[in-house]
Design an enzyme around this catalytic site. Structure first.
Site, PDB file in Angstrom:
ATOM      1  N   ASN A 196     -23.185  46.095  21.325  1.00  8.06           N
ATOM      2  CA  ASN A 196     -23.965  44.858  21.437  1.00  8.06           C
ATOM      3  C   ASN A 196     -23.082  43.667  21.052  1.00  8.06           C
ATOM      4  OD1 ASN A 196     -24.204  44.369  18.474  1.00  8.06           O
ATOM      5  ND2 ASN A 196     -25.259  46.347  18.579  1.00  8.06           N
ATOM      6  N   TYR A 197     -23.639  42.468  21.106  1.00  7.52           N
ATOM      7  CA  TYR A 197     -22.846  41.248  20.927  1.00  7.52           C
ATOM      8  C   TYR A 197     -22.613  40.838  19.466  1.00  7.52           C
ATOM      9  CZ  TYR A 197     -23.293  40.370  25.939  1.00  7.52           C
ATOM     10  OH  TYR A 197     -23.219  40.456  27.293  1.00  7.52           O
TER      11      TYR A 197
END
Ligand code: C5P
Length: 223
Positions: free
Chosen positions: A30-31
């Site tokens: 994920n970011y």
């Protein structure tokens, strides 16, 4: 005096994303940048705590004087947290742990033989829920990053995971969430109290969170 506010206290912080391998060259992630967790580790260190930072892959420089343990997967983070839990007084789970991982990891590189590829995913261990079930007298702080029904979901997590505090941040607000240097958050407590905060830098927010942690530590000492 802030400089020794947390002296004698061992703070365990988790930060960053996890990476869940799919094959030899690919992963799901994920970011998360790790900025919130690293800011917490730095701020805790500046207040005199002994700090263990368990981090997924990030581009960040670890703060001076913290004990950094680098991990990749949710499973590795779970093991590192379990090993360091008994010695901790405070655990702050700022990591964006992957909720799912590929059920099978291909040893080589998956070939593009077929037009479509169906991935089967399984749940990763919920580290914080485990800590909530197994805590002795540690103060447990969680994060809830949501795109809808923020406070309702955060309250539900606070209760279900048996936390002492949860930091709810709205991913839809400008200047909040992944990879930016600021955050907009509300801190919730089991008794129903809520501290609503304006847009702060992640370092400032780390300060406010540790102020609240210090308050809880003073309270448990008095009991
Ligand atoms: O993913 P979720 O919204 O439930 O995350 C809430 C809190 O639980 C966060 O503090 C996160 O670090 C933690 N968590 C965890 N292990 C997971 C998923 C989330 O410790 N597998």
């Amino acid at each position: 005096n802030r400089q020794d506010e947390l002296s004698g206290i061992h703070v365990l912080v988790t930060a960053g994303p996890t990476r869940e391998p799919l094959d030899a060259v690919r992963f799901l992630s994920n970011y998360s940048s790790g900025k919130m967790g690293y800011a917490l580790a730095e701020e805790a260190k500046e207040r005199g705590a002994r700090v263990t930072l368990i981090s997924g892959p990030t581009k960040l420089e670890p703060p001076q004087g913290v004990n950094l343990i680098s991990v990749q997967t949710a499973e590795e983070m779970f093991n590192a947290v379990k090993e360091n839990f008994a010695a901790a007084d405070v655990v702050i789970k700022a990591a964006a742990v992957a909720d799912f991982r590929p059920r099978w990891v291909t040893s080589g590189k998956i070939k593009k033989e077929s037009a479509d590829l169906l991935l089967e995913l399984e749940r990763t261990p919920d580290i914080l829920a485990y800590l909530g079930q197994n805590k002795s007298n540690q103060i447990l702080v969680g994060f809830a990053a949501e795109t809808e029904d923020l406070l309702v979901n955060a309250r539900e997590k606070l209760a279900r995971k048996n936390l002492d505090m949860i930091v709810a941040n709205d991913l839809t607000e400008e200047g909040a969430g992944f990879d930016v240097d600021t955050n907009v958050a509300t801190i919730l407590f089991p008794e129903g109290e809520a501290v609503e905060l304006p847009r702060l830098t992640k370092k400032e927010l780390a300060g406010v969170i540790l102020d609240q942690v210090a308050k809880l530590l003073r309270r448990t000492k008095e009991d």
